[in-house]
Every structure is written in C-alpha cells, then in structure tokens.
Design an enzyme around this catalytic site. Structure first.
Site, PDB file in Angstrom:
ATOM      1  N   ASP A  67      -0.040 -22.138 -32.438  1.00 18.05           N
ATOM      2  CA  ASP A  67      -0.173 -22.161 -30.985  1.00 18.05           C
ATOM      3  C   ASP A  67       1.129 -21.799 -30.276  1.00 18.05           C
ATOM      4  O   ASP A  67       2.195 -21.686 -30.909  1.00 18.05           O
ATOM      5  CB  ASP A  67      -0.677 -23.542 -30.522  1.00 18.05           C
ATOM      6  CG  ASP A  67       0.091 -24.702 -31.163  1.00 18.05           C
ATOM      7  OD1 ASP A  67       1.154 -24.464 -31.772  1.00 18.05           O
ATOM      8  OD2 ASP A  67      -0.367 -25.842 -31.041  1.00 18.05           O
ATOM      9  N   ASN A 136      -4.196 -37.871 -29.537  1.00 16.40           N
ATOM     10  CA  ASN A 136      -5.616 -37.903 -29.172  1.00 16.40           C
ATOM     11  C   ASN A 136      -6.471 -37.171 -30.209  1.00 16.40           C
ATOM     12  O   ASN A 136      -7.623 -36.856 -29.952  1.00 16.40           O
ATOM     13  CB  ASN A 136      -5.822 -37.299 -27.774  1.00 16.40           C
ATOM     14  CG  ASN A 136      -5.309 -35.860 -27.686  1.00 16.40           C
ATOM     15  OD1 ASN A 136      -4.909 -35.277 -28.695  1.00 16.40           O
ATOM     16  ND2 ASN A 136      -5.333 -35.300 -26.494  1.00 16.40           N
ATOM     17  N   HIS A 138      -5.746 -34.167 -31.480  1.00 14.40           N
ATOM     18  CA  HIS A 138      -5.726 -32.705 -31.395  1.00 14.40           C
ATOM     19  C   HIS A 138      -5.033 -32.071 -32.596  1.00 14.40           C
ATOM     20  O   HIS A 138      -4.150 -32.667 -33.211  1.00 14.40           O
ATOM     21  CB  HIS A 138      -5.178 -32.206 -30.050  1.00 14.40           C
ATOM     22  CG  HIS A 138      -3.700 -32.267 -29.853  1.00 14.40           C
ATOM     23  ND1 HIS A 138      -3.133 -32.796 -28.724  1.00 14.40           N
ATOM     24  CD2 HIS A 138      -2.655 -31.848 -30.619  1.00 14.40           C
ATOM     25  CE1 HIS A 138      -1.824 -32.693 -28.811  1.00 14.40           C
ATOM     26  NE2 HIS A 138      -1.501 -32.122 -29.951  1.00 14.40           N
ATOM     27  N   GLU A 143      -7.712 -29.649 -27.836  1.00 17.14           N
ATOM     28  CA  GLU A 143      -7.801 -30.973 -27.230  1.00 17.14           C
ATOM     29  C   GLU A 143      -9.237 -31.505 -27.349  1.00 17.14           C
ATOM     30  O   GLU A 143     -10.169 -30.725 -27.592  1.00 17.14           O
ATOM     31  CB  GLU A 143      -7.439 -30.865 -25.738  1.00 17.14           C
ATOM     32  CG  GLU A 143      -6.017 -30.361 -25.484  1.00 17.14           C
ATOM     33  CD  GLU A 143      -4.959 -31.449 -25.628  1.00 17.14           C
ATOM     34  OE1 GLU A 143      -5.145 -32.368 -26.452  1.00 17.14           O
ATOM     35  OE2 GLU A 143      -3.941 -31.372 -24.916  1.00 17.14           O
TER      36      GLU A 143
HETATM   37  C1  GLP Z   1       1.976 -30.592 -30.296  1.00 21.97           C
HETATM   38  C2  GLP Z   1       1.530 -29.413 -31.156  1.00 21.97           C
HETATM   39  C3  GLP Z   1       0.668 -29.857 -32.319  1.00 21.97           C
HETATM   40  C4  GLP Z   1       1.347 -31.019 -33.018  1.00 21.97           C
HETATM   41  C5  GLP Z   1       1.409 -32.183 -32.070  1.00 21.97           C
HETATM   42  C6  GLP Z   1       1.961 -33.461 -32.691  1.00 21.97           C
HETATM   43  O1  GLP Z   1       1.088 -30.889 -29.281  1.00 21.97           O
HETATM   44  N1  GLP Z   1       0.812 -28.412 -30.433  1.00 21.97           N
HETATM   45  O2  GLP Z   1       0.449 -28.775 -33.203  1.00 21.97           O
HETATM   46  O3  GLP Z   1       0.638 -31.374 -34.173  1.00 21.97           O
HETATM   47  O4  GLP Z   1       2.246 -31.795 -30.995  1.00 21.97           O
HETATM   48  O5  GLP Z   1       3.339 -33.436 -32.672  1.00 21.97           O
HETATM   49  P1  GLP Z   1       4.282 -34.488 -33.363  1.00 21.97           P
HETATM   50  O6  GLP Z   1       4.314 -34.109 -34.804  1.00 21.97           O
HETATM   51  O7  GLP Z   1       5.599 -34.299 -32.682  1.00 21.97           O
HETATM   52  O8  GLP Z   1       3.693 -35.839 -33.141  1.00 21.97           O
END
Ligand code: GLP
Length: 241
Positions: A67, A136, A138, A143
């Site tokens: 992304d 959440n 995702h 989302e």
């Molecule tokens: C972002 C990214 C996700 C990632 C998520 C969790 O929103 N788009 O791909 O998995 O954060 O991040 P973290 O590993 O910092 O909790």
C-alpha cells in the site's frame, strides 16, 4: 494455518526472517509482497544482517508493496516508498527497478490501482506476502467494510487508523485521509502468507482474526480461508488465546 509462538519481539523478528530467507533461498527470483508498519522493522533488520553476511542474495528478487498513502511523494519521509527504501531496499542488494510500491502521487486512482494490479500479474503473482495487522483487523489498508475488496483500490482511512498512524506525523491533521492498497483478493492470491503480530495491544484482534467469524468487518479473518498461512506472533499478542 501454522501458528509460531515467539517469546518476544526479537524472537519474532528472527523467526519471520527465517521464513522470508527460506523463500529467497529456495527461489532466488521470487516475488516478495512487503509491508510497512513498525512490526516488520525487526524482520527487515534481520534480513539486512543476513544479506551483509553474504547469507542472503536479493539480486534476483522482485518486490511489491501492499500500500501507499494517496498524495505523498516518494521523498516525503512518511511515504511508504521512503519507508521501504530507508528500512530495507538501500541496505540490501535488491535491484531498485525490481521494487514496486503504488504511486501515491498519481491523481487518477482508478488508473493507478489498475496499473498496480497489472504489475503484480505481470510478475506472475506473489510467492510470499508479508503482512502486519492493524488494531481493527486491517491488512494493507483494507479497513473493516461491508465486503472484501477484490483488487487494488483507493480507500478512505478510518479514524482508528488515522489515530494509530498519527504518531509518525506532526499531527493527526497531517495524516493522509486516503491510500492505495492491494485488495483482499490480491493478497489472497499470494501462494504463501506470513502474518507478523506483536504486543498485548493486538491480542484481542489477533484472537478474532484467527478464531472468530470470517467477516469483512475483521478483514484479516479472511486469512482463515487461505491454504498456506504462517502466523508469527509473540507471547504478548497470543495472550488472549
Ligand atoms: C499500517 C499499514 C499496515 C500495517 C499496520 C500495522 O496501517 N498500512 O500494513 O500492518 O499499519 O502497523 P504496526 O505494525 O505499526 O502496528
């Protein structure tokens, strides 16, 4: 689904790097699906060390990232392109022409998302997709929604994601409101999936993801339907099993 328990974050990072290293060793010209977020950082550090030692060779590897924020340029230090370049690509011997991240500056979202989906197809699909987990549920920026998105698309970020990601920006107002992300269908087409989850704050959602109903309201729950998923989580993230 295989669930590997790690004692702590460092152990998780080593175990996740083992899976990626095996993939690269077994198929040196593989397509790796990569992720941002804080969870994979330790995994990337491990991969860098192994590459520096000469134990891993990324020269034929191709990568596609999950992304990108819509509207951020590659040199913006909050863009996912910048993240990947600084936390992985510039430290390993991957050919930058073989790395792909959605182009956040492309204003025509339909065009950019269709282009990105074609890039993945033209590479022959993803051999191993690395995923982090949002609070959440995702994955990428898919989302909670009424349906699972089939392909790469433009999303409106939820308040909880903006809240979670604001720590990286000057303020919540600076967090982009939209992003381009692979769809759930794109992710599910990967031959193998590696989900990394760390910390007590993810324990409740991880339990829902792995053992709850399969629903687009918990996007990662769809992984229960994939034939080859490895979950590497630390004890804190598994504390609600
Ligand atoms: C972002 C990214 C996700 C990632 C998520 C969790 O929103 N788009 O791909 O998995 O954060 O991040 P973290 O590993 O910092 O909790």
């Amino acid at each position: 689904m295989r669930i590997i328990k790690a004692t702590d974050y460092n152990d998780l990072s080593r175990k996740a790097a083992n899976v990626i290293a095996s993939q690269v060793t077994m198929k040196p010209d593989c397509v790796l699906g990569l992720a941002t977020g804080s969870t994979p950082l330790g995994t990337y550090k491990e991969l860098i060390e192994r590459c520096e030692k000469g134990d891993l060779d990324f020269s034929s590897v191709k990568s596609v990232n999950l992304d990108e924020y819509r509207g951020l340029t590659r040199d913006n230090d909050q863009s996912y392109y910048y993240f990947m370049h600084n936390n992985l690509f510039k430290h390993i011997n991957i050919n930058s022409e073989n790395t792909n991240v959605p182009d956040g500056t492309q204003p025509d979202s339909d065009m950019e998302c269709a282009r990105y989906e074609k890039v993945i197809e033209s590479l022959g699909g993803i051999d191993l997709q690395l995923l982090g987990l949002g609070h959440n549920g995702h994955i990428g920026f898919n989302e909670p929604d009424q349906a699972f998105a089939p392909v790469t698309h433009c999303v409106d970020l939820t308040e909880s994601t903006i809240e979670a990601n604001k720590r990286f920006f000057a303020s919540a107002d600076d967090v982009p409101r939209q992003a381009y992300t692979m769809g759930i269908g794109t992710i599910m087409k990967a031959s193998k999936i590696l989900l990394v989850v760390s910390g007590a704050d993810k324990a409740q959602i991880l339990r829902e993801v792995l053992f709850g109903p399969i629903t687009p309201q918990v996007p990662a729950s769809v992984l229960q339907l994939h034939k080859d998923v490895i979950v590497v989580a630390d004890e804190a993230a598994m504390s609600k099993f």
